[in-house]
Write a protein that holds these residues in place. Structure first.
Motif, PDB file in Angstrom:
ATOM      1  N   ALA A  60       0.840  -1.204   0.000  1.00 21.60           N
ATOM      2  CA  ALA A  60       0.000   0.000   0.000  1.00 21.60           C
ATOM      3  C   ALA A  60       0.872   1.249   0.000  1.00 21.60           C
ATOM      4  CB  ALA A  60      -0.921  -0.011   1.219  1.00 21.60           C
ATOM      5  N   LEU A  87       0.916   4.271  -2.743  1.00 22.87           N
ATOM      6  CA  LEU A  87       0.575   5.631  -2.332  1.00 22.87           C
ATOM      7  C   LEU A  87       1.731   6.611  -2.507  1.00 22.87           C
ATOM      8  CD1 LEU A  87      -1.443   4.805   0.919  1.00 22.87           C
ATOM      9  CD2 LEU A  87      -2.366   5.541  -1.286  1.00 22.87           C
ATOM     10  N   ILE A 117      -5.132  -7.602  -7.780  1.00 25.94           N
ATOM     11  CA  ILE A 117      -4.497  -6.350  -8.194  1.00 25.94           C
ATOM     12  C   ILE A 117      -3.545  -6.580  -9.364  1.00 25.94           C
ATOM     13  CG2 ILE A 117      -2.808  -4.599  -7.494  1.00 25.94           C
ATOM     14  CD1 ILE A 117      -4.105  -4.688  -4.695  1.00 25.94           C
ATOM     15  N   LEU A 127      -3.936  -3.141 -11.325  1.00 28.97           N
ATOM     16  CA  LEU A 127      -4.466  -2.004 -10.569  1.00 28.97           C
ATOM     17  C   LEU A 127      -3.377  -1.377  -9.700  1.00 28.97           C
ATOM     18  CD1 LEU A 127      -7.872  -3.590  -9.463  1.00 28.97           C
ATOM     19  CD2 LEU A 127      -7.457  -2.049 -11.386  1.00 28.97           C
ATOM     20  N   ASN A 160      -2.328   1.463  -8.505  1.00 25.52           N
ATOM     21  CA  ASN A 160      -2.687   2.869  -8.308  1.00 25.52           C
ATOM     22  C   ASN A 160      -3.019   3.137  -6.843  1.00 25.52           C
ATOM     23  OD1 ASN A 160      -5.432   1.938  -7.935  1.00 25.52           O
ATOM     24  ND2 ASN A 160      -5.567   1.796 -10.177  1.00 25.52           N
ATOM     25  N   LYS A 161      -3.315   4.378  -6.546  1.00 18.16           N
ATOM     26  CA  LYS A 161      -3.592   4.791  -5.175  1.00 18.16           C
ATOM     27  C   LYS A 161      -4.903   4.207  -4.646  1.00 18.16           C
ATOM     28  CE  LYS A 161      -0.759   8.963  -5.080  1.00 18.16           C
ATOM     29  NZ  LYS A 161       0.119   8.478  -6.156  1.00 18.16           N
ATOM     30  N   SER A 162      -5.864   3.951  -5.517  1.00 17.22           N
ATOM     31  CA  SER A 162      -7.124   3.326  -5.092  1.00 17.22           C
ATOM     32  C   SER A 162      -6.866   1.941  -4.515  1.00 17.22           C
ATOM     33  CB  SER A 162      -8.098   3.234  -6.275  1.00 17.22           C
ATOM     34  OG  SER A 162      -8.461   4.521  -6.725  1.00 17.22           O
ATOM     35  N   ALA A 163      -5.987   1.185  -5.173  1.00 15.60           N
ATOM     36  CA  ALA A 163      -5.619  -0.141  -4.670  1.00 15.60           C
ATOM     37  C   ALA A 163      -4.908  -0.013  -3.330  1.00 15.60           C
ATOM     38  CB  ALA A 163      -4.726  -0.853  -5.679  1.00 15.60           C
ATOM     39  N   ILE A 177      -5.367   2.332  -1.067  1.00 16.51           N
ATOM     40  CA  ILE A 177      -6.370   2.639  -0.043  1.00 16.51           C
ATOM     41  C   ILE A 177      -7.145   1.375   0.348  1.00 16.51           C
ATOM     42  CG2 ILE A 177      -8.508   3.910   0.400  1.00 16.51           C
ATOM     43  CD1 ILE A 177      -7.370   6.132  -1.415  1.00 16.51           C
ATOM     44  N   SER A 178      -7.467   0.527  -0.634  1.00 16.96           N
ATOM     45  CA  SER A 178      -8.175  -0.728  -0.360  1.00 16.96           C
ATOM     46  C   SER A 178      -7.358  -1.616   0.573  1.00 16.96           C
ATOM     47  CB  SER A 178      -8.461  -1.466  -1.671  1.00 16.96           C
ATOM     48  OG  SER A 178      -9.291  -0.703  -2.517  1.00 16.96           O
TER      49      SER A 178
END
Length: 310
Positions: free
Chosen positions: A84, A88, A281, A286, A288-291, A293-294
């Motif tokens: 993560a 990020l 992922i 994926l 990216n920052k969305s991943a 955050i998940s």
């Protein structure tokens, strides 16, 4: 006093691992080994040294809960915290390697094998041998795959000054620090658990696993900041592979370890979910920052449950 010893011992453990990691990378660069292979093998195994030393020391001291919880906690943290952080922090994530097709499933297989092994409540020496064999298969796969990497991809690696006597001396010193640090880490962690009435499992899955995951965190973030995303992700996948096979295998080979799996179903399930999320992922690219955050959400649920059980 036990907490002070724990902090110092963890520092010594990580310092020793860092020396080993740096020298391993220099040796790899000397022989023009590709960045991903360095991340997934030498650095991954190097950053897993604290976990292995701590788990073996715990197994020898008849503290299997710390040994197994350390592996589970480290696997969860590597994905939900370290990966993560990479997503990020990195400004551009465009790995050249297809991690889904070649690597992420390798992190899932030993987790599934681990689940089968603990159904009878004990990880035997036979189980340990199978886990180590699985890591051997992964290393063979990586070495064979490295032959398919175009020669020009190796040109980006820096040529480093190298001295065998110096490297061997530093490696030896690193291993000594790791062994000493691991012993005092486990003993002080056990003393802390007893003094506060906390189970050794909780100490292992939070304090020990968080401390032993620091090398992965530092190495992966450093690699991500420098734009070496393949090395960062390779380190995480390789570290989880090493944790479940080499770390757990070495600890169980030293001494068979019992585990009350139903009592720790949430932690074990979180490791499975985190690993499946890693596969998802990489399958869908994926990065990216969305991943990120998940993954942080999974980490929050994991920590919240652990703290409630203290």
């Amino acid at each position: 006093m036990s907490f002070v010893i724990f902090v110092i011992a963890m520092g010594v453990l990580i310092w020793g691992a860092d020396l080993i990691i740096n020298q391993s990378e220099r040796i790899a660069l000397k022989f023009n080994i590709p960045e991903f292979i360095i991340g997934a093998t030498l650095i991954a195994l190097g950053t897993s040294l604290p976990e292995m030393a701590a788990s073996i020391a715990a197994s020898v001291s008849n503290k299997p809960d710390i040994a197994i919880a350390n592996v589970i906690g480290s696997n969860v943290l590597n994905i939900t915290l370290v990966l993560a952080a990479v997503f990020l922090i990195a400004t551009k994530i465009n790995p050249s390697r297809d991690f889904f097709a070649k690597d992420s499933t390798w992190a899932l297989v030993p987790v599934l094998v681990f689940i089968l092994m603990i159904l009878d409540g004990v990880i035997t020496r036979f189980d340990a041998s199978l886990l180590l064999l699985l890591m051997g298969a992964y290393l063979v796969f990586l070495l064979q795959d490295a032959k398919n990497i175009p020669e020009e991809d190796l040109d980006d690696l820096d040529i480093v000054s190298f001295s065998w006597p110096k490297s061997i001396s530093i490696l030896f010193g690193g291993f000594v620090l790791v062994i000493i640090g691991a012993h005092f880490t486990v003993e002080s962690a056990s003393d802390i658990a007893k003094s506060f009435g906390i189970s050794e499992w909780i100490i292992g899955i939070i304090m020990v696993s968080l401390g032993t995951s620091l090398p992965e965190l530092v190495v992966s973030i450093s690699a991500a900041v420098k734009g070496k995303v393949d090395m960062a992700i390779g380190n995480i996948i390789g570290s989880n592979m090493a944790n479940t096979t080499v770390v757990l295998g070495a600890a169980a080979l030293t001494k068979p370890m019992g585990i009350n799996a139903p009592a720790y179903i949430f932690d074990i399930s979180t490791m499975i979910v985190a690993t499946l999320l890693l596969v998802f992922i990489t399958a869908n690219k994926l990065y990216n920052k969305s991943a990120g955050i998940s993954l942080i959400i999974i980490l929050g649920l994991f920590l919240n449950n652990t703290l409630q059980n203290m």
